[in-house]
Design an enzyme around this catalytic site. Sequence first.
Site, PDB file in Angstrom:
ATOM      1  N   PHE A  10     116.188  10.962  10.805  1.00  0.00           N
ATOM      2  CA  PHE A  10     115.340  10.419  11.870  1.00  0.00           C
ATOM      3  C   PHE A  10     115.819   9.018  12.239  1.00  0.00           C
ATOM      4  O   PHE A  10     115.087   8.047  12.207  1.00  0.00           O
ATOM      5  CB  PHE A  10     113.872  10.414  11.455  1.00  0.00           C
ATOM      6  CG  PHE A  10     112.926  10.320  12.629  1.00  0.00           C
ATOM      7  CD1 PHE A  10     112.745  11.411  13.476  1.00  0.00           C
ATOM      8  CD2 PHE A  10     112.239   9.142  12.898  1.00  0.00           C
ATOM      9  CE1 PHE A  10     111.893  11.322  14.560  1.00  0.00           C
ATOM     10  CE2 PHE A  10     111.365   9.054  13.989  1.00  0.00           C
ATOM     11  CZ  PHE A  10     111.193  10.146  14.818  1.00  0.00           C
ATOM     12  N   GLY A 135     129.423  11.617  23.558  1.00  0.00           N
ATOM     13  CA  GLY A 135     127.950  11.618  23.564  1.00  0.00           C
ATOM     14  C   GLY A 135     127.224  12.197  24.759  1.00  0.00           C
ATOM     15  O   GLY A 135     126.771  13.338  24.731  1.00  0.00           O
ATOM     16  N   LYS A 206     137.557  13.672  17.887  1.00  0.00           N
ATOM     17  CA  LYS A 206     137.155  14.262  19.169  1.00  0.00           C
ATOM     18  C   LYS A 206     138.300  15.076  19.776  1.00  0.00           C
ATOM     19  O   LYS A 206     138.068  16.108  20.401  1.00  0.00           O
ATOM     20  CB  LYS A 206     136.682  13.155  20.105  1.00  0.00           C
ATOM     21  CG  LYS A 206     135.387  12.512  19.593  1.00  0.00           C
ATOM     22  CD  LYS A 206     135.093  11.178  20.260  1.00  0.00           C
ATOM     23  CE  LYS A 206     133.819  10.552  19.707  1.00  0.00           C
ATOM     24  NZ  LYS A 206     133.673   9.127  20.097  1.00  0.00           N
TER      25      LYS A 206
END
Lengths: 428, 428
Positions: A10, A135, A206
């Site tokens: 979280f 992102g 990536k």
Amino acid sequence: MAIKIGLLGFGTVASGIPFLLKENEDKITAAARDEFVIAKVLVKDDDEKNRLLAAGHDYHFVTNVDDIVKDPEIDIVVELMGRIEPAKTFITKALEAGKHVVSANKDLIATHGKEIIGLAKDRGLAFYYEAAVAGGIPILRTLANSLTSDKVTRILGVLNGTSNFMMTKMVDEGWTYEDALKTAQELGYAESDPTNDVEGIDAAYKAVILSQFGFGMTIDFEDVSHQGISTITPDDVAVAQELGYVIKLVGDVRETDSGISAQVSPTFLPKEHPLASVKGVMNAVFVESIGIGESMYYGPGAGQKPTATSVVADIIRIGRRIVDGNVGKSFNEFSRPAQLANPADVKSGYYFSLTVPDKKGQILRLAEIFNGEDVSFSQVLQQRGDGQKARIVIVTHALSLTQLENVKAKLKAQSDFTLLNSFKVLGD
Amino acid sequence: MAIKIGLLGFGTVASGIPFLLKENEDKITAAARDEFVIAKVLVKDDDEKNRLLAAGHDYHFVTNVDDIVKDPEIDIVVELMGRIEPAKTFITKALEAGKHVVSANKDLIATHGKEIIGLAKDRGLAFYYEAAVAGGIPILRTLANSLTSDKVTRILGVLNGTSNFMMTKMVDEGWTYEDALKTAQELGYAESDPTNDVEGIDAAYKAVILSQFGFGMTIDFEDVSHQGISTITPDDVAVAQELGYVIKLVGDVRETDSGISAQVSPTFLPKEHPLASVKGVMNAVFVESIGIGESMYYGPGAGQKPTATSVVADIIRIGRRIVDGNVGKSFNEFSRPAQLANPADVKSGYYFSLTVPDKKGQILRLAEIFNGEDVSFSQVLQQRGDGQKARIVIVTHALSLTQLENVKAKLKAQSDFTLLNSFKVLGD
């Protein structure tokens, strides 16, 4: 009957998820044909749980992952912890327990993706990770869906926001690498150990994922050569500008006759190239293909809301497929045997910056070395020397990685030459 | 059992379809789980048929649309004829006969889309048209899929390649509008009657479609205000540059408190804006949203292969859904009641260029007019007059469309003022 989500972690991104689920509730429910509920949230320990409860977060916090993966009510597990372990174990447990999984964990997917993707496929479960590359830019789904009709020949990307922020300061404002890093750390863009960002490791992760989606080839992280930005000097930046280029850290995956090549390196981009104007922490993926030709996808590479947007898009997609009864399609279905390029087939122009003795005949010596490897000059710049040493900059026409190694070895063999830097040059 | 396609029309784009189907056969078959065959091609008449056969095109050419729509073997009808009729009748017939339809026809979809989309939905058929907006850029599917999790607040687009080619020549090389148009026509970018491109009509069609996908609102073509580039002078271009802007024809759809506003107009873009570096015939769609923040999708707006790539992506998607047994999902499922913005809520900075008498006190007169409407200046530039007239340029802070009309009316009421041009200014 709502679709129930279990969150693992979280942190910043995770807390963006309820924001989007609430803010876009009608649209999301219409798209998924069902609503989503965050049923449980895994946190590290009771301290974290109590801290979050005290801060007003009204979730069912648990500290044991089994409380989520063994809960028959939970449909989708969303992993946002980062790093390899315990994320890998938890995702594996979730899939083994029949949960669909969403993750933003590029390190994990680039290094252990094959295994996890295979497990999900075997079990007929969804494993989606749009947020793992660039992102907020929906590049993976776009490659998997819209570019199915096309053949990608090269993907070039500004894939690391931290290093792009630093390069922007170095290029536009003449900062040194050290100053740029210090500011990036102060602003929270760079970690105290910035290695992953500045040495191209993050971008290489990536590149591994992009090669799966763009070329259908799963290569290993070790197959991506990576060179970072830490050796770039203000002199390099100034010469690049003088010659009409902008230096950026660029991921470059392309298919040659013999196979695929994946590199991350500081790259001289022509000023007019669309990637050259990608500034600050923004990312962009530039795709060359036989159908579309050239296309570019631009947006934030990180951040709470952009990353959460990609995560929630994955959640919605899974939810909709659960409702439609056709969940389990792989995120990327394009797959061919991986084949690495022969270094002799991987060609680019290159920039060489070196110091030589400040006396006549040096350009001739250099010309003989490059000529001997069949490499021709595109631009040469000799700067006024100090009587001892002079700096010479050479930009070559396209040469192969094999030629590059040979030229570098010969330059290094000259005891009175110092090769300061060599970088790839795009175009030509 | 292959999926059979009927093509309506065999122009430039259509002939790119077999190229892609062949070139990417393995990838496409893997994605769709079936192969595609072009079963029949509708051409205008026997002359065209004989000409194409003589040119070596080995298809089953027909001249009556019923030979395609009544053929029970054909699954997907691909309409690439353009214009409203007979495309509309043919698509309607195809849907009524139970065929899925792919189209690239923005004029038709922007003006009669509601009807056709409704028919497809009623019959449980797919009607896809990715190529209708920004040809090779997969923007519609991205808005429909990846941005489902996000709330779009504004879409700005360079949506017309012809006018962007012209503006690039006018801005980068100082050409006049007339020279730019002549060259665009010589290069085949502009038609002999260039109205649709240069007056913003083509871009307005695209704005209608973007507002469906981005905002879930189907607005009428008449609700998109459009202003073209034909009145832009070299003086406007030069002043824009001096003030740090680039002029482009920009489509602008945004949601205000009272509803949606859609405009196409010459727009001053700050030089650093990502859209400002979109050159030549390229298109780009810049999206502002609460999740991602800012993202941009860049690529060719037209052309055989880019457009065919989008068409084939639609075909593959339909094929896959036929195989999966879940075909019929609407291309765009985001739908809300359309609500147009109150002009008082639609605000932007504006540029005003005018000539005034070459004597003192003119700025004061102007300041009184703008002030009277509660509009403040951001930049003012007075150029040396010729003794008779002087040119004054004003850039304002944000004002509403209501204020804009009032200011313009007051300026026009001054018999010794001439309002040469007024354009929207982005930023501020």
